[in-house]
Design an enzyme around this catalytic site. Structure first.
Site, PDB file in Angstrom:
ATOM      1  N   SER A  82       0.807  -1.220   0.000  1.00  0.00           N
ATOM      2  CA  SER A  82       0.000   0.000   0.000  1.00  0.00           C
ATOM      3  C   SER A  82       0.839   1.268   0.000  1.00  0.00           C
ATOM      4  O   SER A  82       0.289   2.369   0.066  1.00  0.00           O
ATOM      5  CB  SER A  82      -0.957  -0.005   1.200  1.00  0.00           C
ATOM      6  OG  SER A  82      -0.236  -0.025   2.404  1.00  0.00           O
ATOM      7  N   THR A 197      -1.746   3.991   4.496  1.00  0.00           N
ATOM      8  CA  THR A 197      -0.812   5.073   4.228  1.00  0.00           C
ATOM      9  C   THR A 197       0.172   5.151   5.371  1.00  0.00           C
ATOM     10  O   THR A 197      -0.218   4.961   6.523  1.00  0.00           O
ATOM     11  CB  THR A 197      -1.601   6.407   4.163  1.00  0.00           C
ATOM     12  OG1 THR A 197      -2.501   6.331   3.058  1.00  0.00           O
ATOM     13  CG2 THR A 197      -0.696   7.605   3.999  1.00  0.00           C
ATOM     14  N   THR A 215       1.786   6.948   0.028  1.00  0.00           N
ATOM     15  CA  THR A 215       0.854   5.837  -0.202  1.00  0.00           C
ATOM     16  C   THR A 215       0.748   5.508  -1.683  1.00  0.00           C
ATOM     17  O   THR A 215       1.064   6.353  -2.537  1.00  0.00           O
ATOM     18  CB  THR A 215      -0.559   6.218   0.321  1.00  0.00           C
ATOM     19  OG1 THR A 215      -1.414   5.083   0.277  1.00  0.00           O
ATOM     20  CG2 THR A 215      -1.187   7.329  -0.507  1.00  0.00           C
ATOM     21  N   ARG A 225      -6.958   8.809 -10.056  1.00  0.00           N
ATOM     22  CA  ARG A 225      -7.527   9.133  -8.744  1.00  0.00           C
ATOM     23  C   ARG A 225      -6.404   9.549  -7.789  1.00  0.00           C
ATOM     24  O   ARG A 225      -5.363   8.897  -7.704  1.00  0.00           O
ATOM     25  CB  ARG A 225      -8.263   7.919  -8.185  1.00  0.00           C
ATOM     26  CG  ARG A 225      -8.912   8.129  -6.807  1.00  0.00           C
ATOM     27  CD  ARG A 225      -8.019   7.682  -5.676  1.00  0.00           C
ATOM     28  NE  ARG A 225      -8.697   7.763  -4.370  1.00  0.00           N
ATOM     29  CZ  ARG A 225      -8.092   7.566  -3.207  1.00  0.00           C
ATOM     30  NH1 ARG A 225      -6.811   7.261  -3.173  1.00  0.00           N
ATOM     31  NH2 ARG A 225      -8.759   7.651  -2.086  1.00  0.00           N
ATOM     32  N   THR A 248      -5.313   8.357   7.609  1.00  0.00           N
ATOM     33  CA  THR A 248      -5.374   7.145   6.795  1.00  0.00           C
ATOM     34  C   THR A 248      -6.837   6.767   6.647  1.00  0.00           C
ATOM     35  O   THR A 248      -7.688   7.239   7.395  1.00  0.00           O
ATOM     36  CB  THR A 248      -4.533   6.017   7.437  1.00  0.00           C
ATOM     37  OG1 THR A 248      -4.471   4.905   6.544  1.00  0.00           O
ATOM     38  CG2 THR A 248      -5.099   5.567   8.772  1.00  0.00           C
ATOM     39  N   GLY A 249      -7.129   5.928   5.677  1.00  0.00           N
ATOM     40  CA  GLY A 249      -8.519   5.562   5.428  1.00  0.00           C
ATOM     41  C   GLY A 249      -8.994   6.145   4.108  1.00  0.00           C
ATOM     42  O   GLY A 249      -8.174   6.472   3.252  1.00  0.00           O
TER      43      GLY A 249
HETATM   44  N1  ASP Z   1      -5.845   7.599   2.561  1.00  0.00           N
HETATM   45  C1  ASP Z   1      -5.362   6.774   1.487  1.00  0.00           C
HETATM   46  C2  ASP Z   1      -6.020   7.181   0.206  1.00  0.00           C
HETATM   47  O1  ASP Z   1      -7.203   7.437   0.198  1.00  0.00           O
HETATM   48  C3  ASP Z   1      -5.559   5.325   1.726  1.00  0.00           C
HETATM   49  C4  ASP Z   1      -5.370   4.840   3.150  1.00  0.00           C
HETATM   50  O2  ASP Z   1      -4.658   5.415   3.912  1.00  0.00           O
HETATM   51  O3  ASP Z   1      -5.973   3.856   3.541  1.00  0.00           O
HETATM   52  O4  ASP Z   1      -5.363   7.189  -0.812  1.00  0.00           O
END
Ligand code: ASP
Length: 337
Positions: A82, A197, A215, A225, A248-249
Site C-alpha cells: 500500500s 498510508t 501511499t 484518482r 489514513t482511510g
Molecule cells: N488515505 C489513502 C487514500 O485514500 C488510503 C489509506 O490510507 O488507507 O489514498
C-alpha cells in the site's frame, strides 16, 4: 522480532501527560518548558519507519531529514502493498503513488499520481525545496523527478500484478476501505490490505515539527484518482505553533473535511491531540456514515509538546510511537465503533 506492546491510546495519553509539563498538555500553543523529541506514525509498518527517523532525530538531526528517512522505509519494502514499490496498482494495472512532506514553518511539497519513481516522498521534498510550487502531478511529476536524477523503474512486482489480475476476474469497484478486517491484513508488513498510508510526524527538542505522508492509495482505483495523502491540509498538516496531524482511510472523506488541517486547528483552539482526532472523526461520521457503514478514517496527531492522539471510525487502526525511552512501541487506536 518487534517488541509489540499494545495499550489503548488512552493509556498512552496518560503516559505522555505524565512525562510532559502539565501546562503544555492543557495548552499546546504555549511554549513548552521542556520539549521531548518524538516520532509517531500510522500502522504496524510505522515501527520500522519511526526507527529510521529516530536514527536522525535521536542524534539531534534535522526533523525534516528524519521524516523523509522514515517514509522511505515502507516505500522500499517489497512486502508492503500500500506504499511505494510493490504497491497495488490502479484499475488499469498502473501503479501510481501519492506523497507529501511539510515542515512546521509552512514549507511543503507533494506529488500525486506519479509513476515509476520508488521514493515519491523524496520527490515531494524536491518540489518543496527546488520549485516555487507545492504539488506536481502525473507526467509532470515524473518529468521533474527525472530532471532531478531519480531513477525510472518498474515498481509493479509480480505479486502485486498477480493480485491485480485476481481482482480483474470480478472487477468489483468498491473504493471503500474496511481492510481493518483482519482477513485483509491491513497495515501489516506483507498484509494484503487494499489501502493504507504511512503518515509520520516528528518533533525535535526545540519544538520544531515536520511530517511526511506516502501511499499507493486505494488499490484498483480509477486511473488518475488522487487521495488525501498528497493534499496539504487533508492527509498532512504541520504547524510549529501547535503540532501536526496525518490521516489514513478513505481519502475522499478526509479531503471533504480538510481533515488534518481540522485536527491541527482544533488543537490550536485548546483541544488535546486525542480530543481533536475524535472530533474530526465524529464530524466525518455524522455526515458520511449513512452512505457507507464500512467507512474507515483514522487520524494521528502530535502536539509540539510531544503529546499523542489517535482515533479511527473502525477498530484495527494501529500507530507506532518512538522516543528516547523506546523506539518500537505500537498501540491500538481507540475507535468509535
Ligand atoms: N488515505 C489513502 C487514500 O485514500 C488510503 C489509506 O490510507 O488507507 O489514498
Amino acid at each position: 522480532m518487534t517488541d509489540r506492546r499494545r495499550f489503548l491510546a488512552a493509556s498512552l495519553a496518560a503516559t505522555a501527560a505524565a512525562t510532559l509539563p502539565r501546562d503544555t498538555h492543557a495548552s499546546p500553543t504555549k511554549p513548552a518548558g521542556r520539549l521531548r523529541p518524538r516520532v509517531v506514525s500510522t500502522w504496524d509498518f510505522g515501527v520500522a519507519a519511526n526507527k529510521a527517523a529516530w536514527q536522525i532525530l535521536g542524534k539531534g538531526g534535522s526533523v525534516l531529514d528524519a521524516v523523509e528517512a522514515g517514509a522511505r522505509v515502507p516505500e522500499a519494502d517489497p512486502n508492503n502493498h500500500s506504499v511505494g514499490r510493490a504497491g497495488y496498482p490502479d484499475r488499469d494495472g498502473r501503479l501510481t503513488l501519492d506523497a507529501s512532506i511539510m515542515d512546521g514553518n509552512g514549507d511543503c511539497g507533494a506529488v500525486a499520481a506519479i509513476e515509476h519513481i520508488a521514493h515519491p516522498i523524496s520527490v515531494a521534498r524536491r518540489v518543496m525545496e527546488k520549485t516555487p510550487h507545492v504539488l506536481l502531478v502525473g507526467d509532470g511529476a515524473l518529468q521533474f523527478a527525472l530532471e532531478q536524477d531519480f531513477p525510472k523503474e518498474d515498481l509493479l512486482t509480480p505479486e502485486s500484478e498477480q493480485a491485480w489480475k485476481e481482482w480483474l476476474k470480478k472487477s468489483e469497484y468498491k473504493p471503500s476501505a474496511n481492510s481493518e478486517n483482519k482477513t485483509y491484513g491491513a497495515g501489516k508488513p506483507g498484509g494484503a490490505g487494499n489501502h493504507d498510508t504511512l503518515g509520520l510526524l516528528a518533533v525535535d527538542a526545540q519544538g520544531r515539527l515536520a511530517g511526511a505522508c506516502t501511499t499507493s492509495g486505494m488499490a484498483w482505483k480509477l486511473h488518475g484518482r488522487v487521495g488525501d495523502s498528497p493534499i496539504i491540509g487533508a492527509g498532512l498538516y504541520v504547524d510549529n505553533e501547535v503540532g501536526g496531524a496525518t490521516s489514513t482511510g478513505v481519502g475522499e472523506e478526509v479531503i471533504r473535511t480538510a481533515g488534518s488541517f481540522l485536527v491541527v486547528e482544533l488543537m490550536r483552539q485548546g483541544r488535546s491531540p486525542q480530543q481533536a482526532c475524535e472530533e474530526a472523526v465524529k464530524r466525518i461520521m455524522r455526515r458520511r456514515m449513512k452512505m457507507d457503514k464500512d467507512l474507515q478514517v483514522g487520524f494521528l496527531a502530535l502536539s509540539r509538546a510531544g503529546e499523542v492522539g489517535a482515533y479511527a471510525i473502525q477498530k484495527g487502526f494501529t500507530y507506532a510511537v518512538c522516543d528516547a525511552g523506546k523506539q518500537d512501541t505500537l498501540f491500538d487506536s481507540v475507535s468509535a465503533l
